[in-house]
Scaffold this active site. Sequence first.
Site, PDB file in Angstrom:
ATOM      1  N   HIS A  14       0.877  -1.170   0.000  1.00 31.75           N
ATOM      2  CA  HIS A  14       0.000   0.000   0.000  1.00 31.75           C
ATOM      3  C   HIS A  14       0.914   1.219   0.000  1.00 31.75           C
ATOM      4  O   HIS A  14       2.126   1.094  -0.123  1.00 31.75           O
ATOM      5  CB  HIS A  14      -0.943  -0.028   1.216  1.00 31.75           C
ATOM      6  CG  HIS A  14      -0.226  -0.198   2.506  1.00 31.75           C
ATOM      7  ND1 HIS A  14       0.335   0.848   3.199  1.00 31.75           N
ATOM      8  CD2 HIS A  14       0.059  -1.313   3.212  1.00 31.75           C
ATOM      9  CE1 HIS A  14       0.926   0.390   4.288  1.00 31.75           C
ATOM     10  NE2 HIS A  14       0.772  -0.926   4.322  1.00 31.75           N
ATOM     11  N   GLY A  15       0.369   2.380   0.150  1.00 30.66           N
ATOM     12  CA  GLY A  15       1.155   3.613   0.037  1.00 30.66           C
ATOM     13  C   GLY A  15       2.402   3.651   0.886  1.00 30.66           C
ATOM     14  O   GLY A  15       3.492   3.965   0.401  1.00 30.66           O
TER      15      GLY A  15
END
Length: 163
Positions: A14-15
């Site tokens: 994810h980010g």
Amino acid sequence: MDIRLVRIDDRLIHGQVATVWTKLSKAERILVISDEVAQDHLRKTLLRQAAPPGVKVNVIPVEKFVEIYFDDTHNQFRAMLLFTNPTDVARIVQRGVQIDFVNIGSMSYSDGKKMITNAVAVDKRDIQAFEYLNYKGIHLDIRKVVADNKVDLMQVLKKEGLV
């Protein structure tokens, strides 16, 4: 293989992982190690697409990772190992993979689990795996994001009366 980071995060890539953790660890390759995820074609495709530029992603079952770890022809890269749960981490350690620490980022709540921090929920199976890893001398720290202070997982489990 130069293992730069071992992380349990059920969100996987994810980010934060794609930008901050990968850069911090200087990983060239992210290995998502999960029997379940390795069988999910769509999820594998999405994980590969979420990789930061210049970083290769492989999604492999636990036993395949153990084979690769002990095969010198595959050991010429810096790796980040991502897991969805501590049981799979314990499985690789039981098979002889050497790691010194595990970062626990996020383990979501589900029925039968107890929240021990705002990002980590555990059940009996998770606790058993963490106890084994701790017994093997592996440091277990909770940090959802890089800027968080390291929190010793075993101390949290003790405080919650779970070990």
